[in-house]
Design an enzyme around this catalytic site. Structure first.
Site, mmCIF file in Angstrom:
data_model
loop_
_atom_site.group_PDB
_atom_site.id
_atom_site.type_symbol
_atom_site.label_atom_id
_atom_site.label_comp_id
_atom_site.label_asym_id
_atom_site.label_seq_id
_atom_site.Cartn_x
_atom_site.Cartn_y
_atom_site.Cartn_z
ATOM 1 C CG HIS A 126 40.345 35.032 44.452
ATOM 2 N ND1 HIS A 126 39.562 34.024 43.947
ATOM 3 C CD2 HIS A 126 41.282 35.290 43.508
ATOM 4 C CE1 HIS A 126 40.008 33.688 42.748
ATOM 5 N NE2 HIS A 126 41.038 34.437 42.450
ATOM 6 C CD GLU B 267 45.263 39.951 41.506
ATOM 7 O OE1 GLU B 267 44.928 39.601 42.674
ATOM 8 O OE2 GLU B 267 44.709 39.514 40.483
#
Length: 391
Positions: free
Chosen positions: A276, A329
């Protein structure tokens, strides 16, 4: 008029990181992401705690109105937003054409067109020209309509009739009902609701920033949301939940995990669902969603947990010093798969949550009359020195 060289030099002398990473562009009261701590919040509340303890409508009220409602205000807000789920006749009539035109591009592409039409049909006016109450009304109307649009486009693309929204169901349960035509069992509905809450807002990501840039021009709410959807449609932003699940499909069984991961790490390939740009620790959304997935259990969850463990271990071995953790995700795809959502609807489902965060940011930006107008550093061929115009 001669070019002001001093002003030009002052404009071009400021160095900023690529992608504006870490650059503060405005103040906000909506929330924040503290990446080094692995924490994010909506207003003054932990976003994860809200997802664990509150309803979607509670958090929607918090972002738009600034506080968590009591029971009476929550009931009134829930009734108000549920009544906005039905689409204007002009939009309903156009949905089959939009679905046919969207085709392989999917519901998110169709949503851009439908939102433009919704704004026109409802007479949305520029936020610059209307008061705060009307801006809020427009934002609520658009947000409430998004799940209806997305599910209708999905069903029409498959030759199915759209399912009309129900005002007696909460936001998440109604979304699943419109998608499948059936009432979901409470555990699945609650799991999706928790996912939706956890993804309502997340700092100044690309789509939120896009919405605010457009809002700063004074455009109407629908225009701001269309821009945000366009940003979200990019695979570097909102397109990863199904791709992360594709990784689990490709691995297949636990005995294939190590060779599959090693091959990709050594090749320098990206492992979908990991990493991320903000978090330097475990993504708190991933941690919460992993807990939801583990409550359901089953082979897919067992595989996902083991893949997560082995990716971190192999990276520690092959790339020491490089930490890489699951992002939202990875387990979002697992949870949505377990709850029966088709993979084509993973990113649209994300949009059904994020539209609330976009709307809150649009409303906040509309309070500021200053347009967002950054500068760019010119690096092309040197132009000739201009000749002063004759007086």
């Amino acid at each position: 008029m001669p070019i002001n060289r001093a002003a030009t030099a002052a404009t071009t002398a400021v160095d900023v990181p690529r992608g504006l990473a870490g650059v503060v562009v405005t103040d906000t009261r909506i929330g924040d992401v503290r990446g080094r701590e692995g924490f994010y919040h909506y207003r003054q509340y932990s976003a994860v705690e809200l997802a664990q303890t509150r309803s979607f409508e509670d958090v929607w009220h918090l972002l738009v109105h600034g506080d968590l409602p009591d029971a009476d205000r929550l009931a009134a807000f829930t009734e108000q937003t549920a009544a906005l789920r039905r689409l204007p006749d002009e939009v309903r009539a156009a949905l089959p054409t939009i679905a046919a035109a969207s085709g392989r591009s999917g519901p998110l592409a169709g949503m851009r067109t439908a939102l433009s039409l919704l704004g026109a049909a409802k007479g949305f006016r520029p936020v610059y020209d209307i008061d705060a109450d009307q801006r809020c009304a427009d934002a609520l109307a658009a947000s409430a309509a998004v799940p209806t649009v997305l599910t209708a486009l999905y069903r029409l693309d498959r030759g199915l009739d759209p399912v009309e929204p129900r005002e007696d169901l909460p936001y998440a349960a109604n979304y699943l009902y419109m998608l499948t035509g059936l009432e979901s069992d409470p555990p699945h509905a609650r799991a999706i609701e928790q996912y939706l809450i956890s993804t309502i807002d997340h700092g100044f990501n690309a789509s939120t920033f896009t919405a605010r840039v457009i809002a700063s021009t004074g455009a109407d709410v629908a225009a701001c949301l269309v821009g945000a959807v366009g940003a979200l449609s990019g695979p570097l932003h909102g397109g990863a939940p199904s791709r992360a699940l594709d990784t689990l499909d490709a691995i297949g069984t636990t005995d294939r995990i190590d060779p599959w991961i090693r091959e990709r790490v050594l090749a320098g390939d990206r492992i979908m669902g990991f990493g991320h740009p903000v978090y330097r620790t475990e993504d708190p959304r991933s941690r919460m969603l992993r807990g939801i997935a583990e409550r359901f259990g089953g082979p897919l969850v067992e595989l996902a947990v083991e893949v997560e463990r082995r990716v971190e271990a192999i990276l520690a071995e092959l790339k020491p010093g490089r930490e890489l953790h699951t992002n939202v995700e990875f387990y979002a795809g697992v949870v949505m798969e377990l709850c029966g959502l088709p993979r084509e609807m993973f990113t649209p489902t994300f949009a059904a949550a994020r539209v609330v965060g976009w709307s809150a940011n649009i409303l906040e930006q509309a309070e500021d009359s200053k347009i967002i107008r950054p500068a760019a550093r010119y690096v092309g061929p040197v132009p000739p020195v201009p000749v002063p115009l004759a007086v």
